[in-house]
Design an enzyme around this catalytic site. Sequence first.
Site, short mmCIF file in Angstrom:
data_model
loop_
_atom_site.label_atom_id
_atom_site.label_comp_id
_atom_site.label_asym_id
_atom_site.label_seq_id
_atom_site.Cartn_x
_atom_site.Cartn_y
_atom_site.Cartn_z
CG ASP A 208 -3.39 -18.30 -7.65
OD1 ASP A 208 -4.17 -19.22 -7.34
OD2 ASP A 208 -3.48 -17.15 -7.18
CD GLU A 257 14.37 -21.10 -23.48
OE1 GLU A 257 15.14 -21.12 -22.48
OE2 GLU A 257 13.91 -20.05 -23.96
O1 TEU Z 1 -8.15 -19.12 -6.52
C1 TEU Z 1 -8.67 -18.25 -7.49
C2 TEU Z 1 -10.13 -18.28 -7.62
O2 TEU Z 1 -10.66 -18.34 -8.72
C3 TEU Z 1 -10.93 -18.11 -6.36
O3 TEU Z 1 -11.91 -17.13 -6.60
C4 TEU Z 1 -11.60 -19.33 -5.88
O4 TEU Z 1 -12.68 -19.61 -6.69
C5 TEU Z 1 -12.03 -19.03 -4.48
O5 TEU Z 1 -10.92 -19.43 -3.68
C6 TEU Z 1 -13.26 -19.72 -4.00
O6 TEU Z 1 -13.64 -19.13 -2.79
C7 TEU Z 1 -6.77 -19.09 -6.37
C8 TEU Z 1 -6.32 -20.04 -5.28
O7 TEU Z 1 -6.63 -21.36 -5.66
C9 TEU Z 1 -6.94 -19.64 -3.99
O8 TEU Z 1 -6.64 -20.51 -2.97
C10 TEU Z 1 -6.42 -18.25 -3.66
O9 TEU Z 1 -7.05 -17.77 -2.50
C11 TEU Z 1 -6.68 -17.27 -4.80
O10 TEU Z 1 -6.29 -17.80 -6.06
C12 TEU Z 1 -5.88 -16.00 -4.60
O11 TEU Z 1 -4.52 -16.21 -4.85
#
Ligand code: TEU
Length: 524
Positions: A208, A257
């Site tokens: 993420d 690994e």
């Molecule tokens: O998303 C990261 C991200 O780049 C966000 O800014 C995304 O573009 C945004 O959700 C759009 O509104 C990740 C996950 O995919 C998202 O679901 C999470 O909310 C976020 O990280 C925080 O962990």
Amino acid sequence: MRNPDPDWWSTAVCYEIYPRSFADSNGDGIGDLPGITARLGYVRDLGFDAIWLTPVFTSPMADHGYDVADYRHVDGIFGSTADLEALIESGHRHGLRVLLDLVPNHTSDQHPWFTEALAAPPGSPARDRYLFRPCTDPDNPPNNWEAAFGGSAWSRSVGPDGEPGDWYLHLFAPGQPDLNWENPEVRQEFEDILRYWFDRGVDGLRIDVAHGLCKDPAFPDAEHEQHQDQHFNHLMPYYDREPVHDVYRSWRAIADEYPGRVLVGEVYLIDLDRQLRYVRPDELHQVFNFAFLEAPWSADALRHVIVQTLATSAEVGTAPTWLIGSHDAVRPVTRYGGGEVGDRRARAAALLLFALPGACYVFQGEELGLAEVHVPDDRLQDPTWEMSGHTNRGRDGVRVPLPWSGEESPFGFSSPGAAEPWLPMPVDFAAQTVARQDQEGESMLALYRAALALRHDRLTTAGPLAWVDAGPEVIAFVRGGVGCAVNFGPTDWHWPAHWEPFLTSGAPAAGFVPADTAAWFTVR
Ligand code: TEU
Ligand code: CA
């Protein structure tokens, strides 16, 4: 496994599951792990090679699991850690690889590290795992960085005396404090977590906000117009900083690994030259191709992204990925125009996606052609809605539970008489249930099933792509004796005499591909 090769991921089609919304086994209105395990046959029979589950770990759910309080245990809402182990085992028995979601940019504010940090004095080692800054002026945070969901990326922490004290950074919700990746303990802990899940048979991890871990240590103001474009911009002082590559080099050494494991980064950069730096041979295996996801329905725009993706992937020697949706993006049917037009285009897009060389990711519900759902204000759950001061409805519209069967909510998502689904399911889902589409030869589900089977037989290992010049409004290419053509223009496209169609996204027509339609051909 469908494909026993350790490089299986380079051509795999992976199904993204949002566990809250897939299938509810115990009637609390929230999808769970036993619900998924019971329906793995559905995913396998559709023709997928792998599944990726968004986070299922212990979490207060400030961002529905993307705020993790314990990286080694499953949250009770989804079941137990034993349920996850059973799911992995059953996945493997079904021939499916199983990917989990690792959230290293931030923890939950309920993570023991953050609780410890709040109890410890400013400047203490416990606070150094996060990004605290002293408060000199309660009206002015340390800089102008904005949270992705809206508002300042800084909140005041509350110490043991109950008084607001130091600021802490959260690029997302206040319940998601950012970790300090300059702290060696943080690095060590995530390396241990990686091993922990690889040891339990997990085939890969989706990472993420993979471009966000390391911040500019000077914490300068961001200079650009923020928000709309913030995750596309590698010039942001909190995204795409050089030291993050060092983190992935050490992770890759760990993954190596364990043969056959994959690391796929959510590197939200639209600039493919910046993105490809994350998939250099000693870093991650894959990144999501967000440029393709974000491209509008236009031959020029999509052709440009495909050309660039193929060039940059070849440069680093990796296989590209393709996707048209995720749990964060507006549904493709809606994004491509909505209604019948959007539906037609989403069908054509699926045939384009599956014909391209490399790997694909599909978000649950794309195979049913679900459109973005309008969730009423008082039922919205995404933190974006509150944090944006009710200006951005957020992502709930793509996260509505899947309709499996029946004529009314919960459409087989939960058992009848269960608690209401956590997001309301619209009445018009009745026409799009899995059970209904199973009966219809022309359904989106039937198209996905046919396309994935044919891809598996004729395209997965077909090798590189040769462009066919079919004019500005048509994307056409041949791979290993299979032609793919997508017509974006209003004018019918007549295929060459030696092309023989074997799959079309729309009603078959004699000798030509109509507007907003794609077809696959045997090319002799
Ligand atoms: O998303 C990261 C991200 O780049 C966000 O800014 C995304 O573009 C945004 O959700 C759009 O509104 C990740 C996950 O995919 C998202 O679901 C999470 O909310 C976020 O990280 C925080 O962990
Ligand atoms: Ca449940």
